[in-house]
Structures are given as structure tokens and as C-alpha cells.
Design an enzyme around this catalytic site. Sequence first.
Site, PDB file in Angstrom:
ATOM      1  N   CYS A   1      42.163 -44.053  43.034  1.00 16.18           N
ATOM      2  CA  CYS A   1      41.665 -44.471  44.347  1.00 16.18           C
ATOM      3  C   CYS A   1      40.157 -44.254  44.418  1.00 16.18           C
ATOM      4  O   CYS A   1      39.544 -43.738  43.485  1.00 16.18           O
ATOM      5  CB  CYS A   1      42.357 -43.688  45.466  1.00 16.18           C
ATOM      6  SG  CYS A   1      41.984 -41.922  45.435  1.00 16.18           S
TER       7      CYS A   1
ATOM      8  N   CYS B   1      38.913 -40.727  43.873  1.00 13.46           N
ATOM      9  CA  CYS B   1      38.780 -40.359  42.452  1.00 13.46           C
ATOM     10  C   CYS B   1      37.429 -40.824  41.919  1.00 13.46           C
ATOM     11  O   CYS B   1      36.728 -40.086  41.215  1.00 13.46           O
ATOM     12  CB  CYS B   1      39.900 -41.000  41.627  1.00 13.46           C
ATOM     13  SG  CYS B   1      41.569 -40.556  42.121  1.00 13.46           S
TER      14      CYS B   1
ATOM     15  N   ASP C   1      18.971 -78.582  41.316  1.00 12.00           N
ATOM     16  CA  ASP C   1      18.334 -79.661  40.565  1.00 12.00           C
ATOM     17  C   ASP C   1      19.075 -79.974  39.272  1.00 12.00           C
ATOM     18  O   ASP C   1      18.577 -80.712  38.436  1.00 12.00           O
ATOM     19  CB  ASP C   1      16.876 -79.299  40.248  1.00 12.00           C
ATOM     20  CG  ASP C   1      16.773 -78.136  39.261  1.00 12.00           C
ATOM     21  OD1 ASP C   1      17.789 -77.452  39.073  1.00 12.00           O
ATOM     22  OD2 ASP C   1      15.693 -77.947  38.697  1.00 12.00           O
TER      23      ASP C   1
END
Length: 515
Positions: free
Chosen positions: A13, A16, A458
Site C-alpha cells: 500500500c 509501505c 505539425d
Amino acid sequence: MAQDKFDVGGMTCAACQAHVDRAVSKLDGVESVAVNLLAGSMMVDYDPAQVTPDDICTAVDRAGYSASLISTGADAVQSGSAQARSGAAHMESPTKKLEAAASAMRTRLIISIVFLIPLFYIGMGHMLGWPLPGFFTDHTHSMTLALTELVLLIPIVYVNDAYFINGFKSLAHGAPTMDALIAVGATASIAWSLYAMFIMADQLAAGQVHEAMMTSMDNLYFESAGTILSLVTVGKYLETRSKSKTGGAIEALIDLAPKTATVVAEDGSEATVDVDAILPGQVLRVRPGESIPVDGVVLEGSSAVDESALTGESIPVEKTAGDTVNAATVNRTGSFTFRATRVGADTSLAKIIQLVEDANATKAPIARMADKVAGVFVPVVFAISAVTFVAWMVLTGSINEALTSAVAVLVISCPCALGLATPVAIMVGTGKGAEMGILFKSAEALENLRSVGTVVLDKTGTVTRGKPAVTDIVVATRADGSPAMSEKALLKLAAALERSSEHPLAEAIMAECET
């Protein structure tokens, strides 16, 4: 300064990620740390005179995770040796590890659901008015009910043991994570239920059958623990599945590189070799339809090379002696030989892939803010849960009510959406951009794009179809002004000339002729 990449294990997570970042940042000589939760990796800029890669790995280990050196920025190409760094063709697919994790999580989810359904039915059926077998409703079988729930819970706990291992390990290191919330919540429910079973055993021994049944109805929370673990596993499975799809763009870039190449020896003989065996200075031959394996300079022959994979230009570029060619571009027409100049990780394609990976490893300003919140998120949730338990005990005097409310606070806070959503969004954004030929140098550039008001393009094929088509047919005129031939006759001549060509302009002419 040196820059190294590390493989980090054990992170589940955002908390961590914050702990690993903080542990490494504290080291003397570390300039910057970028921890990638989704990829399980870490980039560290540091002073080699003050800190070593081993010191960095040790700091991560002490924080409760694992780390190993993947690659070092000081690696040099060993010219003249077959041990040159691997190029794009043999880069590890970023999705394989994530797909394996998703598959394992799916297995955990299936087992959890299979045992949760009967557990929930037995544990909550009496409250919902569901029909239950007689031996579960008979007061004399209250212990049978409790033991059945316990047996059904054991497989769920077993397949989801990672929550307990990682969670309590993070608590032991003084850096609680989301897994700690899950572990504490589930453990509290299980521990209280086991305590209730001992109370029931004493009540049954004393002949208090009705009291034992009431204890089983009011104090068993086995189904709560099973539901906690199963529902969190649903969320974890959805997370890992979404993660496994985020590396698809990099994998698509890796697939562009050919795995083999044709090397021309000094005596003119040809041999097919692995692309990693190619060394700078070797001569290679590319035939029509083949992909160019490495960067180089054309020696003899000419062709039209499709460079759209790298440049976005849909019209093939004519290549003759002296022109440069790049890996992963496609030879459309003629055969030619070229001398390899950049191989392995030095090719343009490999650097593009590295650019995309580096962008995923960088942090946008919004991600850094989310990490700060995630770093204190879990301790705050534990504090709120403790306050909730005390408040309910004071107000109601019921440990059941207090325990249920405290566990609810822990469980409802488990999915760390704040810390996960930002890195997922960045990885998906850079990945989707790579699929469309748009590369972001950093996550900050991606975030700043939201403030752009005007985009000027372009390049052919960006806002146009990118596929040539005949729009007008102009026939030459004679001196008197009359047409030299009809448009149909001109198209017939053009078709005769272009029928065997694979050039996009030739294909456009043939398409007009067929129309």
C-alpha cells in the site's frame, strides 16, 4: 553522484511506499529517492563516497521490506564482448509479474468466497430469518455452531495469511501499514470469538444451555473476520488486475524489437544470431518486411523504411548509403546492408522504453502530497479506533458494542484509495500516451498538461488520418491545350507501374484505380 535501481519486495500500500522512502532518505549521502509502488522498484540518487547499495538494501530490510540491486547507472557497454547490455528485445515484460500476482489473488478470492458464503449464512442466518438446520438452532448444539464457524474460517485465514504476516511485521517495526489495519481488525474479531467459546464451554458444563446459546448469538464474530478478509481481498484483486493492465504500453514497445538479426561476415556469408549478440561495427542485412534490429548506418542498397513506430510519420522515409536507421523501424521495399552503431540498451527504442519507465518512477506534485497523507494515515486510523472503543465502553458499558465499532473503524479504512489512485492514474496516463506515440518525460509534465490551453501540431498523422489517398488527377496538356490522355488511361499506366510496389503512395494509387 550515482543512480541505482532497486527491486523492492513486500510493499502492499501507499503507507509501505512512504516507509521505504523515509528509511532510505534518512541515510547520509542519499540525494533523492523515488519509490514506485506499482512496479515494486526504487530509484536512488546518492553519493558513493558516503553510502553503498548494500547500505540502502539494509535500510529497506530494517524497515520491514526487502530490496535488491537491479541495475546501476555506472554500467558500461562492454564493446567487443558478448556480455553487452540487453536491449529492448529482451527487456523483461513489466506485466508478467503483475499478471502472476493477479492470478494468485484471484485464487485467494475464490477460496475465500467459497468458504465465506456458508460461514456468513450460518453466522448471520438467525438474524436475517433464514432457515437453518435444526442442530444449529437447537440450544444444546451451540458449541457445534461455534466450531462449524471456526472450521469454515480457518481456510479463509490460511489463504489470506499475508495480511497477518505483513501487518504484524509492520507493527513490530513501528511503521504500521494498511495490512496492519486488516490484521488487527480480523485478529480482534477472532480473539473475542475464541474467548466467547471458552465462556460457552463453562456455561454448558454448568448446565446453562440457554445462556450458552445467547453467548454464541451475541459474541461470535467469526463471520465478521471472514467477511473482513474476503472483502479486502476483493479490493486487492481489483487493484492487482488493474495494475497488470498498466504495463501494456511498455510491453507493446518491447514487442516492436526483433529477437534475431542477419549478420554478414567479411567473406559475405550470412548467419542468423540473437539480437543481444550483435556488437557495434558488425554488418547486418535487412530484407523487405523485416524489422531493423539495432541502430546503424546504411552501407549499400536502398529502401523505404517505415519509422512511424518511433516518429509518428506514416510515410516511409527513403534510405540510401550513408543514411541512419533505427531499431524497430520496418524495411518496406528494398534489401540493404548497414553497419551497427548502437546496440543493446543504447538503441533509440531502448531509450524510449527507459523514458516511459522513468516517467512512471517519477512523482507528480499531487502524488507527493498523497504520499505525505498516506504516511500518517494508518497511525491516525489506529488512534481513532482506540478512541471509538473507549467512547462506546463509557457510553454503553458493552464490550460487544465497543469492539464492533472499533473494528468497523479499522476495516472501513483499509483500502488506501488515496495513495493508490494517484500512481495508477500516472501509470495509465503515461502508458496510454506511449500507445498513441506520446511520451512524457516525467509525471510532473503529465500533471502540468491540464493547464495547457493550445496545442500546435505539425506532424503528419497526428490530426489527419495518416494514410495517403488520391484526391486529384491532373493530366498533362498538349501545345494546343487538349489533354494528352484521359484520366482513366493515366490511371491504367500508373497502376501498371505501381502494382508490385509496397510503398504507401503506390497503395493509394492502386486503391484509387480499384475505385
